[in-house]
Structures are given as C-alpha cells and as structure tokens.
Design an enzyme around this catalytic site. Structure first.
Site, short mmCIF file in Angstrom:
data_model
loop_
_atom_site.label_atom_id
_atom_site.label_comp_id
_atom_site.label_asym_id
_atom_site.label_seq_id
_atom_site.Cartn_x
_atom_site.Cartn_y
_atom_site.Cartn_z
N ILE A 114 0.83 -1.21 0.00
CA ILE A 114 0.00 0.00 0.00
C ILE A 114 0.86 1.25 0.00
O ILE A 114 1.96 1.25 0.55
CB ILE A 114 -0.94 -0.02 1.24
CG1 ILE A 114 -2.03 1.05 1.13
CG2 ILE A 114 -0.19 0.12 2.55
CD1 ILE A 114 -3.18 0.83 2.09
N ASP A 155 0.86 5.02 1.26
CA ASP A 155 0.21 6.04 2.08
C ASP A 155 0.88 7.37 1.74
O ASP A 155 0.45 8.06 0.84
CB ASP A 155 0.35 5.65 3.56
CG ASP A 155 -0.37 6.60 4.49
OD1 ASP A 155 -0.98 7.56 3.99
OD2 ASP A 155 -0.34 6.40 5.71
P1 5GP Z 1 4.20 5.11 3.26
O1 5GP Z 1 5.69 5.12 3.32
O2 5GP Z 1 3.63 5.07 1.85
O3 5GP Z 1 3.58 6.24 4.06
O4 5GP Z 1 3.72 3.84 4.03
C1 5GP Z 1 3.87 2.63 3.50
C2 5GP Z 1 3.77 1.54 4.53
O5 5GP Z 1 2.98 1.90 5.67
C3 5GP Z 1 3.07 0.38 3.88
O6 5GP Z 1 4.00 -0.46 3.25
C4 5GP Z 1 2.37 -0.26 5.05
O7 5GP Z 1 3.26 -1.15 5.68
C5 5GP Z 1 2.09 0.88 6.00
N1 5GP Z 1 0.70 1.38 5.84
C6 5GP Z 1 0.31 2.56 5.33
N2 5GP Z 1 -1.03 2.66 5.35
C7 5GP Z 1 -1.51 1.51 5.88
C8 5GP Z 1 -2.83 1.02 6.17
O8 5GP Z 1 -3.88 1.62 5.93
N3 5GP Z 1 -2.88 -0.23 6.71
C9 5GP Z 1 -1.78 -0.96 7.00
N4 5GP Z 1 -1.97 -2.14 7.53
N5 5GP Z 1 -0.53 -0.53 6.74
C10 5GP Z 1 -0.40 0.70 6.18
#
Ligand code: 5GP
Length: 179
Positions: A101, A103
């Site tokens: 995912i 975020d």
């Molecule tokens: P980013 O670096 O894009 O902010 O975050 C990526 C990581 O955060 C993802 O690989 C995941 O592990 C975690 N993450 C972000 N949003 C979610 C969510 O809604 N649910 C879960 N379970 N993990 C998330």
C-alpha cells in the site's frame, strides 16, 4: 465479516480478479525479457505477491526485502530502515517491486532510490492499493490494484499490530480498535 472491520472496501473476488488482470499485463509487458526479479516487501506484500506470481508465465525469481519506517518524525524526512536485504544481486536485472500500500509514498521512494544505486536494468512498481488524495498520488505506479480512501485498512497482507493480516479482503478497521 470480522467484528473489528468497519466495512469491506475491496472484496476477495475483486482482489483476485484485479490481481489476475495485473499479472496478464505484466506477462505481456515483460514477454521479451529473460527474467524478472520480483522484489516483494515484507511483511505486508506477501499475500498479494503470492496471488500475483502464481499467474505469471514469464520467467521470474521472487526475492524479499523487509523495511521499517522510523518514528513519525523520521518518517516525515523519508527515513526508512532496511531490516532484511535481498538474497540475490539485482545488477542488470529487470526488477519489479511488489508493495502492499502507498500512504505517503515515502517507503516506496526510499526503496526505489536504493535499488537504482544497484544498477538495475529496469525498475517498475506494482502496488495493491493507493490511498487517494495524498502526496503519493504524484508517484508513477506501473501496476496499481486499487485506489482506496485514506483510512487504516487491514487484510490481504495488511495488519494492525500484526492482527487481521490474513483476512482475504481489504477492510477498513474500526477506529475504536486503534483509538
Ligand atoms: P508510506 O511510506 O507510503 O507512508 O507507508 C507505506 C507503509 O505503511 C506500507 O507499506 C504499510 O506497511 C504501511 N501502511 C500505510 N497505510 C496503511 C494502512 O492503511 N494499513 C496498513 N496495515 N498498513 C499501512
């Protein structure tokens, strides 16, 4: 539906159908290459990776990397830690990152930077879900499963405190579980 789930955002059937479509697209795009190095990001991407690679008919190797983001402050600076690195060298390889995912998108951007320094032949990204209305929307994703609302989701490999990871759908977690 599990009692901690507010609602199902993407049901099991839709996840499988979309994964098949992505695999078909990958099969066609990589039809000319000798091998794809699938870089699956643990733990979250393990279920999506499994569903995807079963449907690949182009030669490929699956390897894993584990990453972890530091605390909230470091995350804002895009600092990510490699917990477990790849077993295989990726130099001159066609690398396809498989991530659960997006975020903020910082984790994926960090990973891309690391892999680019290893002189890969090509680098593409396959992501199960992207949260809408976030800065990550500027990142180019080659293969995207779904765009979902900006809520905490679990299932299909995604967890909350290591729970609910193996639910077969993408579900919004009830805020009462984490607030
Ligand atoms: P980013 O670096 O894009 O902010 O975050 C990526 C990581 O955060 C993802 O690989 C995941 O592990 C975690 N993450 C972000 N949003 C979610 C969510 O809604 N649910 C879960 N379970 N993990 C998330």
């Amino acid at each position: 539906m599990h009692k901690d789930i507010e609602k199902i955002l993407v049901d099991e059937q839709s996840v499988l159908e979309r994964t098949k479509e992505l695999a078909n697209q990958i099969n066609s795009d990589y039809a000319h290459v000798d091998n794809i190095m699938i870089v699956s990001i643990l733990k979250g991407a393990f279920m999506f990776t499994s569903d995807l690679v079963k449907r690949l008919n182009v030669p490929h190797i699956v390897d894993f990397m584990a990453l972890s983001t530091y605390g909230a402050e470091s995350k804002a600076s895009g600092e990510v830690r490699v917990i477990m690195d790849l077993r295989h060298p990726v130099q001159n390889q066609h690398v396809l990152i498989v991530e659960d995912i997006l975020d903020t998108g910082l984790t994926l951007q960090f990973l891309e930077r690391i892999l680019q320094t290893r002189n890969v032949a090509s680098l593409k990204k396959c992501v199960l879900a992207q949260k809408e209305g976030k800065e990550n929307n500027l990142i180019n994703i080659d293969y995207l499963g779904f765009t979902i609302p900006d809520v905490w989701v679990v299932g299909c490999g995604l967890d909350y405190a290591d729970k609910h990871r193996t639910l077969p759908y993408i579900g919004e977690l009830k805020p009462s579980v984490y607030l």
